[in-house]
Design a protein around this motif. Structure first.
Motif, PDB file in Angstrom:
ATOM      1  N   PHE A   2       9.357  42.320 -38.537  1.00 52.25           N
ATOM      2  CA  PHE A   2       9.218  42.268 -37.080  1.00 52.25           C
ATOM      3  C   PHE A   2       8.682  40.903 -36.646  1.00 52.25           C
ATOM      4  O   PHE A   2       9.201  40.285 -35.705  1.00 52.25           O
ATOM      5  N   VAL A   3       7.665  40.417 -37.348  1.00 49.00           N
ATOM      6  CA  VAL A   3       7.071  39.116 -37.037  1.00 49.00           C
ATOM      7  C   VAL A   3       8.063  37.988 -37.317  1.00 49.00           C
ATOM      8  O   VAL A   3       8.120  36.996 -36.585  1.00 49.00           O
ATOM      9  N   LEU A   4       8.859  38.134 -38.380  1.00 53.72           N
ATOM     10  CA  LEU A   4       9.895  37.143 -38.686  1.00 53.72           C
ATOM     11  C   LEU A   4      10.896  37.043 -37.536  1.00 53.72           C
ATOM     12  O   LEU A   4      11.291  35.937 -37.132  1.00 53.72           O
ATOM     13  N   ALA A   5      11.296  38.173 -37.002  1.00 56.68           N
ATOM     14  CA  ALA A   5      12.228  38.184 -35.880  1.00 56.68           C
ATOM     15  C   ALA A   5      11.627  37.464 -34.675  1.00 56.68           C
ATOM     16  O   ALA A   5      12.307  36.680 -33.996  1.00 56.68           O
ATOM     17  N   ALA A   6      10.346  37.715 -34.421  1.00 58.01           N
ATOM     18  CA  ALA A   6       9.660  37.055 -33.303  1.00 58.01           C
ATOM     19  C   ALA A   6       9.626  35.545 -33.504  1.00 58.01           C
ATOM     20  O   ALA A   6       9.806  34.771 -32.549  1.00 58.01           O
ATOM     21  N   ALA A   7       9.400  35.121 -34.744  1.00 59.78           N
ATOM     22  CA  ALA A   7       9.364  33.683 -35.046  1.00 59.78           C
ATOM     23  C   ALA A   7      10.739  33.057 -34.833  1.00 59.78           C
ATOM     24  O   ALA A   7      10.864  31.981 -34.244  1.00 59.78           O
ATOM     25  N   HIS A   8      11.779  33.729 -35.288  1.00 64.14           N
ATOM     26  CA  HIS A   8      13.139  33.222 -35.085  1.00 64.14           C
ATOM     27  C   HIS A   8      13.466  33.095 -33.605  1.00 64.14           C
ATOM     28  O   HIS A   8      14.186  32.182 -33.193  1.00 64.14           O
ATOM     29  N   TYR A   9      12.921  34.007 -32.810  1.00 62.38           N
ATOM     30  CA  TYR A   9      13.258  34.017 -31.388  1.00 62.38           C
ATOM     31  C   TYR A   9      12.549  32.926 -30.591  1.00 62.38           C
ATOM     32  O   TYR A   9      12.742  32.797 -29.385  1.00 62.38           O
ATOM     33  N   GLN A  10      11.766  32.086 -31.255  1.00 67.52           N
ATOM     34  CA  GLN A  10      11.222  30.906 -30.581  1.00 67.52           C
ATOM     35  C   GLN A  10      12.307  29.847 -30.397  1.00 67.52           C
ATOM     36  O   GLN A  10      12.134  28.907 -29.619  1.00 67.52           O
ATOM     37  N   SER A  11      13.412  29.998 -31.110  1.00 63.73           N
ATOM     38  CA  SER A  11      14.535  29.068 -30.954  1.00 63.73           C
ATOM     39  C   SER A  11      15.393  29.484 -29.770  1.00 63.73           C
ATOM     40  O   SER A  11      15.721  30.668 -29.628  1.00 63.73           O
ATOM     41  N   PRO A  12      15.796  28.542 -28.911  1.00 52.64           N
ATOM     42  CA  PRO A  12      16.618  28.871 -27.739  1.00 52.64           C
ATOM     43  C   PRO A  12      17.966  29.507 -28.082  1.00 52.64           C
ATOM     44  O   PRO A  12      18.567  30.161 -27.237  1.00 52.64           O
ATOM     45  N   THR A  13      18.425  29.313 -29.299  1.00 55.65           N
ATOM     46  CA  THR A  13      19.712  29.867 -29.729  1.00 55.65           C
ATOM     47  C   THR A  13      19.616  31.329 -30.178  1.00 55.65           C
ATOM     48  O   THR A  13      20.639  31.968 -30.432  1.00 55.65           O
ATOM     49  N   ALA A  14      18.400  31.866 -30.276  1.00 61.75           N
ATOM     50  CA  ALA A  14      18.195  33.191 -30.858  1.00 61.75           C
ATOM     51  C   ALA A  14      18.911  34.337 -30.136  1.00 61.75           C
ATOM     52  O   ALA A  14      19.233  35.342 -30.789  1.00 61.75           O
ATOM     53  N   PRO A  15      19.172  34.275 -28.819  1.00 65.60           N
ATOM     54  CA  PRO A  15      19.952  35.364 -28.212  1.00 65.60           C
ATOM     55  C   PRO A  15      21.289  35.602 -28.906  1.00 65.60           C
ATOM     56  O   PRO A  15      21.849  36.699 -28.824  1.00 65.60           O
ATOM     57  N   MET A  16      21.797  34.596 -29.618  1.00 63.41           N
ATOM     58  CA  MET A  16      23.021  34.786 -30.391  1.00 63.41           C
ATOM     59  C   MET A  16      22.796  35.802 -31.507  1.00 63.41           C
ATOM     60  O   MET A  16      23.706  36.564 -31.858  1.00 63.41           O
ATOM     61  N   ILE A  17      21.588  35.822 -32.091  1.00 63.01           N
ATOM     62  CA  ILE A  17      21.273  36.825 -33.120  1.00 63.01           C
ATOM     63  C   ILE A  17      21.331  38.214 -32.499  1.00 63.01           C
ATOM     64  O   ILE A  17      21.899  39.147 -33.071  1.00 63.01           O
ATOM     65  N   TYR A  18      20.720  38.349 -31.325  1.00 62.71           N
ATOM     66  CA  TYR A  18      20.723  39.638 -30.633  1.00 62.71           C
ATOM     67  C   TYR A  18      22.156  40.102 -30.387  1.00 62.71           C
ATOM     68  O   TYR A  18      22.503  41.258 -30.653  1.00 62.71           O
ATOM     69  N   GLY A  19      22.992  39.194 -29.891  1.00 65.72           N
ATOM     70  CA  GLY A  19      24.388  39.538 -29.648  1.00 65.72           C
ATOM     71  C   GLY A  19      25.115  39.911 -30.926  1.00 65.72           C
ATOM     72  O   GLY A  19      25.968  40.803 -30.931  1.00 65.72           O
ATOM     73  N   TYR A  20      24.738  39.255 -32.009  1.00 62.34           N
ATOM     74  CA  TYR A  20      25.420  39.469 -33.291  1.00 62.34           C
ATOM     75  C   TYR A  20      25.105  40.840 -33.890  1.00 62.34           C
ATOM     76  O   TYR A  20      25.985  41.509 -34.434  1.00 62.34           O
ATOM     77  N   ILE A  21      23.851  41.273 -33.816  1.00 62.14           N
ATOM     78  CA  ILE A  21      23.451  42.484 -34.544  1.00 62.14           C
ATOM     79  C   ILE A  21      23.268  43.720 -33.673  1.00 62.14           C
ATOM     80  O   ILE A  21      23.150  44.828 -34.203  1.00 62.14           O
ATOM     81  N   LYS A  22      23.254  43.573 -32.336  1.00 65.59           N
ATOM     82  CA  LYS A  22      22.821  44.696 -31.490  1.00 65.59           C
ATOM     83  C   LYS A  22      23.712  45.930 -31.614  1.00 65.59           C
ATOM     84  O   LYS A  22      23.240  47.064 -31.502  1.00 65.59           O
ATOM     85  N   LYS A  23      25.016  45.758 -31.832  1.00 60.79           N
ATOM     86  CA  LYS A  23      25.932  46.905 -31.881  1.00 60.79           C
ATOM     87  C   LYS A  23      26.221  47.382 -33.308  1.00 60.79           C
ATOM     88  O   LYS A  23      26.929  48.369 -33.500  1.00 60.79           O
ATOM     89  N   SER A  24      25.683  46.702 -34.286  1.00 60.48           N
ATOM     90  CA  SER A  24      25.988  47.058 -35.677  1.00 60.48           C
ATOM     91  C   SER A  24      25.212  48.308 -36.103  1.00 60.48           C
ATOM     92  O   SER A  24      23.983  48.334 -36.051  1.00 60.48           O
ATOM     93  N   LYS A  25      25.940  49.325 -36.531  1.00 55.29           N
ATOM     94  CA  LYS A  25      25.316  50.563 -36.999  1.00 55.29           C
ATOM     95  C   LYS A  25      25.060  50.541 -38.510  1.00 55.29           C
ATOM     96  O   LYS A  25      24.379  51.427 -39.041  1.00 55.29           O
ATOM     97  N   LYS A  26      25.635  49.542 -39.188  1.00 54.60           N
ATOM     98  CA  LYS A  26      25.479  49.489 -40.645  1.00 54.60           C
ATOM     99  C   LYS A  26      24.681  48.263 -41.095  1.00 54.60           C
ATOM    100  O   LYS A  26      24.700  47.907 -42.269  1.00 54.60           O
ATOM    101  N   PHE A  27      23.988  47.628 -40.143  1.00 58.52           N
ATOM    102  CA  PHE A  27      23.228  46.420 -40.438  1.00 58.52           C
ATOM    103  C   PHE A  27      22.209  46.641 -41.557  1.00 58.52           C
ATOM    104  O   PHE A  27      22.180  45.901 -42.540  1.00 58.52           O
TER     105      PHE A  27
END
Length: 458
Positions: free
Chosen positions: A404-429
């Motif tokens: 959880f903390v790793l995700a928060a750290a990654h989200y300090q980058s302005p490009t991080a919403p791309m991660i959200y878009g990439y994984i949000k709909k994946s049911k098998k992540f």
């Protein structure tokens, strides 16, 4: 692949994409269609010689320290993983697909590289605490390394494969949850967000063992300071306070080496903020010693500087060599590595400043004629959780917290919403990430056995 892939293909300016959050999320969704989860978690057996890779990386280290380094590395599979990040980066880049979604990553996000540290206000915070491999890179490498470390550490603790499998799935789910939470925050709120000991105690309110460990850390961490270091690592010599010598780990410097590091420290004083520069004017250098720490960085050039304040108080700073990312060292000569080192100290502290949010005010960088270093306080309220002391429930809670903390750290980058878009709909992540981590853990075990055999016959 070009040996400079990590640092030259991905630069800081890659994080400053001039599109809004919604567009970034759409970019992530599109990337998920082009390079789906199945592709980035498709495990391909590697074809390379891990022993040669480790030896190539160690050729840049101090030879006298290698026996101790090997002793630390070979304690178990997890310690071996800690000491061989360059092998995993090589495998990551040469087998399978990457999302090519650039964020600032830790580059070595195994479980032992999370821990406690002090904020400038002296609050005890939790987060990533090692940034030697920090760079702009693919977010999934950090998560994969975290999950492999959890798999190997769970095995060492004696948990069943079935239980570790469940822990890994929940770890991946926690990362996804962390990305979703970070995505819901406004930019400034996310920037100022930190995780202190009180919040962690609330997080572990139903876990008696974890609460007991956290309370113990909260009690002892404030005593981890320069005075404790002085008490443990110094002695009086001819009426003067000096570091204790215990070669090869703690080695006294000759006059030429001493002057070189002292000159580098004086250069560091000029590079820090005016406030810290003024603060340091209250102190004078009493002694310097070469003192090696860690596992992955054990063998590099690392020094402790003892300073005495005008009021008799003590301050101990660490000057640690900032070498190029270990993957890059695989294909560099020593002269090439030295030539690139000029900017490495800045890379390390930039990574820390972005990923940690609240960082050591003494953080800075400096260099000698041929090497680059970064500077920080030594053991200032720093502490960590001993993974071997955790039962299965607490271990699972801890891995979820780190993800959880790793995700928060990654989200300090302005490009991080791309991660959200990439994984949000994946049911098998979580399932796919877990399967990959378990497969790669077996590769680590094979590499461990190969290197153990090499050391036996060396």
């Amino acid at each position: 692949m070009d040996k400079s892939f990590i640092l030259k293909k991905f630069k800081i300016d890659k994080l400053c994409i001039k599109v809004d959050k919604k567009q970034l999320i759409k970019k992530g969704e599109k990337r998920a269609q082009q390079i789906p989860i199945d592709k980035i978690t498709e495990y391909h057996p590697v074809k390379r010689n891990a022993v040669k890779m480790i030896c190539a990386q160690e050729s840049h280290m101090i030879p006298q320290l290698l026996p101790l380094r090997h002793k630390r590395m070979m304690q178990n599979y997890f310690s071996f993983l800690r000491g061989t990040v360059e092998v995993m980066v090589y495998d990551f880049l040469h087998t399978g697909k990457q999302t090519n979604i650039p964020v600032m990553i830790c580059g070595d996000a195994h479980l032992n590289n999370f821990g406690f540290f002090a904020s400038p206000e002296r609050d005890l915070l939790f987060g990533l605490n090692d940034f030697d491999e920090a760079r702009v890179g693919n977010w999934e490498f950090d998560l994969k390394r975290l999950m492999v470390s959890a798999d190997l550490a769970g095995e060492i603790n004696g948990y069943s494969k079935h239980d570790v499998h469940k822990i890994l799935k929940k770890t991946a789910k926690s990362y996804k949850k962390g990305i979703k939470h970070a995505n819901s925050l406004k930019v400034l709120k996310r920037y100022y967000r930190s995780y202190n000991i009180k919040e962690l105690l609330e997080f572990a309110k139903d876990d008696k063992q974890m609460r007991k460990i956290l309370k113990k850390i909260a009690k002892k961490a404030p005593h981890h300071n320069s005075n404790q270091v002085v008490k443990k690592h110094t002695e009086m010599v001819n009426g003067e306070l000096r570091f204790k010598v215990d070669p090869p780990r703690a080695k006294k410097l000759n006059s030429q080496e001493y002057k070189k590091i002292l000159d580098a420290f004086n250069q560091y004083r000029k590079n820090v903020s005016p406030a810290i520069r003024v603060l340091l004017s209250n102190f004078k250098v009493i002694d310097i010693i070469r003192y090696s720490v860690g596992v992955g960085s054990f063998g590099t050039r690392c020094y402790l500087v003892l300073l005495k304040g005008k009021d008799g108080s003590n301050l101990v700073l660490q000057i640690k060599e900032a070498v190029p990312c270990k993957y890059e060292l695989l294909s560099m000569t020593i002269d090439e590595a030295k030539a690139q080192e000029a900017a490495e100290g800045k890379r390390v502290i930039t990574g820390q400043e972005i990923l940690q949010t609240f960082f050591d005010p003494f953080l800075g960088y400096t260099k000698t004629s041929d090497r680059c270093f970064y500077v920080r306080q030594f053991r200032d309220m720093k502490d960590s959780i001993d993974l071997t002391k955790l039962d299965k429930k607490s271990f699972g809670a801890y891995t979820r917290l780190c993800a959880f903390v790793l995700a928060a750290a990654h989200y300090q980058s302005p490009t991080a919403p791309m991660i959200y878009g990439y994984i949000k709909k994946s049911k098998k992540f979580s399932k796919k990430m877990t399967n990959w981590a378990e497969a790669y853990s077996e590769q680590v075990r094979q590499d461990y056995k190969a290197f153990k055999k090499y050391l036996h016959h060396a």
